[in-house]
Enzyme design. Structure first.
Site, PDB file in Angstrom:
ATOM      1  N   THR A  66       0.826  -1.205   0.000  1.00 38.89           N
ATOM      2  CA  THR A  66       0.000   0.000   0.000  1.00 38.89           C
ATOM      3  C   THR A  66       0.857   1.251   0.000  1.00 38.89           C
ATOM      4  O   THR A  66       2.088   1.189  -0.155  1.00 38.89           O
ATOM      5  CB  THR A  66      -1.036  -0.060   1.158  1.00 38.89           C
ATOM      6  OG1 THR A  66      -1.942   1.023   1.003  1.00 38.89           O
ATOM      7  CG2 THR A  66      -0.384   0.026   2.531  1.00 38.89           C
ATOM      8  N   LYS A  70       3.356   1.437  -3.858  1.00 38.55           N
ATOM      9  CA  LYS A  70       2.753   0.689  -4.971  1.00 38.55           C
ATOM     10  C   LYS A  70       3.492   0.840  -6.299  1.00 38.55           C
ATOM     11  O   LYS A  70       3.497  -0.090  -7.106  1.00 38.55           O
ATOM     12  CB  LYS A  70       1.298   1.132  -5.161  1.00 38.55           C
ATOM     13  CG  LYS A  70       0.365   0.637  -4.075  1.00 38.55           C
ATOM     14  CD  LYS A  70      -1.071   0.982  -4.440  1.00 38.55           C
ATOM     15  CE  LYS A  70      -1.996   0.814  -3.270  1.00 38.55           C
ATOM     16  NZ  LYS A  70      -3.401   1.033  -3.632  1.00 38.55           N
TER      17      LYS A  70
END
Ligand code: ATR
Length: 280
Positions: A66, A70
């Site tokens: 996350t 990413k």
């Protein structure tokens, strides 16, 4: 899996303490009777490569990736799905021996929430996306695949919106504009907030003229109370104003399916997660 060894998964981010992924995956595991553990892994950017490598080397089976990792993690995978390549970002890793497979389930998560949960018709729809960062890049391809009439990307920095529109224009009708020019463009069926403004406690001059009585407004962000965008959308008369809790659960379900080969039911988990939270 040998007896006594529990398959390890986790979410890597920075910061990550607020992440709901452990709760979601534990609920999926309970529901589908899968024996696994899922950890929160707070990893600063400078340590990402080492942390990913170590997780795989010590027997970890899969990771969610996350914010803010990413895009960076793209450089660490040995193979990547088409949808992750198009998004330029990876949110799901699968460790297979010495190889790391990267995928991105955010787009499909949004599509399932919009179409299956909320019931938005995307074919021939007019769609406005606010923001032109990584989140926008990840959702253009799946939205275009649903054959909308048009996608307009509005951004504070017009050059970033133009760059994204140019990148995807071969795949379908996508154009760019500034927030202040949104009014001259079509009546929108769907307005998606993909800016990071709300997360930073900022409220940009969202274009109120984009909202008509039938418009569905969707915030990729979510909170325990309505986000500034969700609040703004409701105040300006949107037919529905929805935060991205459903997308969160749906992208997790797709990751779970990739890892375990079992597709969990998302509705009860979404309900359990958002009990006492106004969804819009
Ligand atoms: P990323 O790293 O994914 O690019 P980001 O830099 O946080 O994420 O920005 C995501 C989007 O939110 C961008 O479109 C950004 O607009 P700019 O391209 O003009 O920077 C938008 N954004 C963030 N804060 C904003 C604000 N206060 N007003 C308007 N747009 C904002």
């Amino acid at each position: 899996m040998s007896e006594g060894v529990v398959d390890r998964y986790g979410v890597m981010g920075y910061p990550v303490s607020h992440s709901r992924s452990p709760v979601i995956h534990r609920l999926f595991a309970l529901q589908t009777k899968q024996n696994l553990q899922y950890e929160l892994l707070q990893v600063p950017p400078a340590q990402l490569e080492k942390a990913v490598e170590q997780f795989g080397r010590t027997g970890g089976k899969g990771l969610n990736i996350t914010v803010p990792h990413k895009s960076e993690v793209v450089h660490l995978v040995s193979e990547m799905s088409d949808r992750a390549t198009k998004a330029g970002a990876v949110n799901t890793l699968v460790f297979r021996g010495n190889d790391i497979y990267g995928d991105n389930t955010d787009g499909v998560g949004l599509m399932r929430d919009l179409q299956a949960n909320i019931g938005v018709r995307l074919q021939d729809a007019t769609i406005l996306i606010l923001g032109a960062g990584g989140a926008t890049r990840g959702i253009i391809s799946p939205l275009l695949a649903a054959e909308p009439q048009t996608i307009v990307i509005a951004n504070r920095t017009i050059e970033k919106a133009q760059a994204l529109a140019g990148r995807f224009s071969a795949d379908g009708p996508v154009v760019a504009c500034k927030f202040k020019d949104v009014g001259a463009l079509p009546v929108y069926d769907l307005v998606i907030n993909a800016t990071s403004a709300g997360v930073k406690g900022e409220t940009p001059p969202y274009p109120a003229e984009a909202i008509h009585p039938h418009t569905v407004c969707y915030d990729l962000s979510y909170g325990l109370t309505p986000t500034p965008f969700a609040h703004w959308a409701a105040e300006n008369g949107a037919a529905r104003s929805v935060m991205g809790w459903g997308m969160l659960v749906e992208q997790a379900a797709e990751s779970f399916f990739i890892w375990r080969g079992v597709r969990p039911e998302t509705k009860p988990v979404l309900k359990q997660l958002t009990v006492n939270i106004p969804l819009s």
